[in-house]
Write a protein that holds these residues in place. Sequence first.
Motif, PDB file in Angstrom:
ATOM      1  N   LEU A 152       5.280   8.684 -34.376  1.00 17.70           N
ATOM      2  CA  LEU A 152       4.084   7.900 -34.662  1.00 17.70           C
ATOM      3  C   LEU A 152       2.846   8.593 -34.078  1.00 17.70           C
ATOM      4  CD1 LEU A 152       5.574   4.427 -33.626  1.00 17.70           C
ATOM      5  CD2 LEU A 152       5.745   5.596 -35.834  1.00 17.70           C
ATOM      6  N   PRO A 153       1.993   9.179 -34.929  1.00 19.01           N
ATOM      7  CA  PRO A 153       0.800   9.875 -34.438  1.00 19.01           C
ATOM      8  C   PRO A 153      -0.408   8.946 -34.311  1.00 19.01           C
ATOM      9  CG  PRO A 153       1.094  10.334 -36.768  1.00 19.01           C
ATOM     10  CD  PRO A 153       2.242   9.435 -36.352  1.00 19.01           C
ATOM     11  N   PHE A 154      -1.234   9.239 -33.320  1.00 22.19           N
ATOM     12  CA  PHE A 154      -2.466   8.500 -33.054  1.00 22.19           C
ATOM     13  C   PHE A 154      -3.579   9.496 -32.749  1.00 22.19           C
ATOM     14  CE2 PHE A 154       0.941   5.644 -31.911  1.00 22.19           C
ATOM     15  CZ  PHE A 154       0.498   4.376 -32.260  1.00 22.19           C
ATOM     16  N   GLU A 155      -4.822   9.042 -32.913  1.00 19.99           N
ATOM     17  CA  GLU A 155      -5.967   9.857 -32.520  1.00 19.99           C
ATOM     18  C   GLU A 155      -7.061   8.945 -31.983  1.00 19.99           C
ATOM     19  OE1 GLU A 155      -7.892  11.945 -35.718  1.00 19.99           O
ATOM     20  OE2 GLU A 155      -8.299  10.109 -36.828  1.00 19.99           O
ATOM     21  N   LYS A 156      -7.958   9.558 -31.214  1.00 20.66           N
ATOM     22  CA  LYS A 156      -9.116   8.837 -30.695  1.00 20.66           C
ATOM     23  C   LYS A 156     -10.243   9.838 -30.491  1.00 20.66           C
ATOM     24  CE  LYS A 156     -10.594   5.729 -27.001  1.00 20.66           C
ATOM     25  NZ  LYS A 156     -10.170   5.014 -25.766  1.00 20.66           N
TER      26      LYS A 156
END
Length: 177
Positions: A152-156
């Motif tokens: 599960l990839p995330f970015e900010k």
Amino acid sequence: MTDSFLYTTPNAEISRPLIEQLTVEYRNRYGNYFGEDSSAEMNRYPPERFADPDGAFVLLLRDGKPIAGGAFMRYDDTTAEFKRMWTDIDHRRQGLAQRVLAELESRAAAKGYSRVYLTTGFRQPEAAKLYLKSGYTALFDVAADPETIQILPFEKVLAPAGIHPGSRNDHLSAPAA
């Protein structure tokens, strides 16, 4: 009770208890699900990747004992990749992961990164919840079954160092007459 952050390396003696717990946790949650012993993830990157000038490895200490930690390494010229987020099993549900995450974001911004990228596994719903609660954008369909996605990839996007999102810039206004 005194809490402080210590920047060190993943292979420093003081880091060992948390690294060992995280390795066991990966093994317990994933076993050989991805075709190799899940502890292989802990050896995927050399410790130097989490060191100056492009990375960092931080421990949150309580009275000198590590209770939480995390790290980042260069993903690309503008992006830090966060890894190894972990809270000691006896210190959960105290907001420690949130504190480590904020510290890592601050350090990454100070190093000039403008974005964070990270992944977590589908069997770590508490991590996914933390990232969503902390303003990260899921780069996957959050309505889908996480097991069908697996990683599960995330970015900010990070605020520049010294700038706090939502803060007023009163110091920039003209002095009162």
